[in-house]
Scaffold this motif. Sequence first.
Motif, short mmCIF file in Angstrom:
data_model
loop_
_atom_site.label_atom_id
_atom_site.label_comp_id
_atom_site.label_asym_id
_atom_site.label_seq_id
_atom_site.Cartn_x
_atom_site.Cartn_y
_atom_site.Cartn_z
N VAL A 2 0.84 -1.19 0.00
CA VAL A 2 0.00 0.00 0.00
C VAL A 2 0.87 1.24 0.00
N LYS A 6 -2.25 6.26 -0.32
CA LYS A 6 -3.45 5.45 -0.10
C LYS A 6 -3.62 5.13 1.38
N LYS A 7 -2.51 4.83 2.04
CA LYS A 7 -2.58 4.51 3.47
C LYS A 7 -3.05 5.72 4.26
N LYS A 9 -5.02 8.05 3.18
CA LYS A 9 -6.45 8.20 2.93
C LYS A 9 -7.27 7.20 3.73
N GLU A 10 -6.76 5.96 3.84
CA GLU A 10 -7.49 4.92 4.57
C GLU A 10 -7.67 5.27 6.03
N ARG A 11 -6.71 5.99 6.61
CA ARG A 11 -6.76 6.29 8.04
C ARG A 11 -7.47 7.60 8.35
N GLN A 14 -13.79 9.72 7.88
CA GLN A 14 -14.56 9.92 6.65
C GLN A 14 -15.22 11.29 6.58
N GLU A 446 -4.84 -5.01 10.88
CA GLU A 446 -6.00 -4.95 10.02
C GLU A 446 -6.19 -6.31 9.39
N ASP A 477 -1.75 0.57 -7.15
CA ASP A 477 -1.95 1.62 -6.15
C ASP A 477 -1.55 2.97 -6.70
#
Length: 698
Positions: A2, A6-7, A9-11, A14, A446, A477
């Motif tokens: 990853v 991207k990482k 954004k994932e954390r 929202q 995860e 990615d």
Amino acid sequence: MVAFGKKLKERQIQEWQGYYINYKLMKKKVRQYAEQIGVGSEERRHVLKDFSRMLDNQIEKIVLFLLEQQGLLASRIAKLGEWQEALQQQPDISQLDELREAYREVGRDLLKLLYFVELNAVGLRKILKKFDKRLGYKFTDYYVKTRANHPYSQLQQVFKHVGLGAVVGALSRNLVELQDRQGSYLSIYDQPALPLQDPIIITIKSAIDRLTYSTNFLRFMAQHALIMQDELPSPIDDQVEDQQYHFMSLLLNLVNTFLYMVNTYIIVPTADDYAMSLGAAATVCGVVIGAMAVAQVFSSVYFSAWSNRSYFRPLVFSSIVLFAGNAMYALAYDFNSIAILLIGRLFCGLGSARAVNRRYISDCVPIKVRMQASAGFVSASALGMACGPALAGLLQYKFTFFNLTFNEVTLPGWVMAGAWLVYLVWLWVSFKEPSRESEEKLYSTEPKVESSENDSLENGFKQPLLISSEKKQHEEDGDQEGDGSEEGPEDSRLPATSIASAYRLLTPSVKVQLLIYFMLKYAMEILLSESSVITSYYFRWSTSSVAVFLACLGLTVLPVNVVVGSYISNMFEDRQILLASEIVVLIGIIFSFHLFVPYSVPQYVISGLIMFVSAEVLEGVNLSLLSRVMSSRLSRGTYNGGLLSTEAGTIARVIADATITLAGYLGESRLLNVTLLPSLFICVSSILATLYTYNSLY
């Protein structure tokens, strides 16, 4: 694998996604700048101003949202305060519990805001580093110098969480008052020795410490081990707290660390006497002491590689080799052979398993106790350093047994040989080899294979995917996140595969930090290794006196770290402490020279204490900064940051010990000044290099 974008954004939370730093956009902009400069269509001045403006806008967006959220939290606390005042007039147990939970809910929202700030701080550091690497500019230096110290600095708002401390204080005070002991009128201000132990406040304090690099004694000690932590914050890291690990195996690793440091320094007070008893000059003690470091240069590499497959077998090998090396060191007296003496010390260096000890903590200890284990690693080293000379001072006996001589120069070898034999038996009976599969599960926070990239980096394991599959995933990615090819070598998730590839990952900031580490280890080795010769020549000190002096130096390590970790590091930035410590080391070196007045015991003791203590302070902040500025590729694999720092320090010790022996040919009267001159030159060079990269240490 990853990609970082991207990482990141994932954390993100929202509902707050629009307020985070737009890392994807800024990375794309960096790529465009590189392409435009490549064809000569863009000027450097325009690029700096355009990117500065974009970064200013991003930071302003973050700060304004942060201030808005702080206001909302403050408003909620004020309303809860009114409710609390009313309940004090008419207490209601059920409502008190409800109020307490309402305060904790505010605390949970505050924690989310702290994670928001920290994610943005990490993103800012990453994009600044990427700009400098991609375009070859010193943009970070320019940007930090012009923004961080400005009276209206918004950059400081992100990195120093301005205003959030007041919210934490209000929460803490009110939750204390709601505890069952409210009738005693205790306050967080009146009773600092009895802090609030509410879990949410403890978690918030930990998040604030991580954000500002505020620290305490335990954290400061742990930094010395250079064991990487996850740079991206995540509340789910706490899930691993319930995982089990084998405490006895960790203890055996710490005992190995302790014994090895005792083994290193137990011969220092007597090495010159041993060399002379075998017909060599006293200054050959430099070669005797340094032989162990020479072998450690090589052993660090193969032990680091071996720990990719096993921990038990390298520890067994280490114990056997150290037993043999110490026995040879002791037997050299009866064989009247300087060669056997040196071979014995080389064997001791070949048994250095510090890379295994460090990797075991990084790979096999849960996050919950990893900091304590790291601090234990450093404490074991410090205690071993103090106990080695002290033990040598106690071994002032002389007798023969089975035609073997036991005296003050051979007893250190015999005692350590016995200690390693006992350790080997304990290791064989008690050590539990962790399975690689269980380690993978332990640190997977995860459920997907794409779990925290930095957790996997910490653990130091290769991903169970073929290289071609990793490249394919990385390209996918990149397409999604705009990574593309501009990630380059730095953001590849593959660890360095050789010393050369690791060296290519070193930025100027990392090189300067390694130079500083080299300098402090060189200066400390000169001080310690030549102490017996210098004190014997100038003051006629006995072995016991030298041992007491060295033991006292070693015993300063823990108190100094208590002061620095608990107070100084919370008052000043790491880079400020770094520069100040270098200057104090320089003062200690200058004060150590024998120039015009007779050399006195107070001058030697005070200058040695100044050098040693300031070097200890310097080591902690140096390794802390090193872990922040080095590439994530150097946080795992055989050729990791810990190995690089170990090699830098070990090479410094080798050169220092060689300097002592070579300077001995000029005579003992010149030994002190001649050996201090390189220390002076390297220290001045490191200070100038620090000033050159000062604003990149942010």
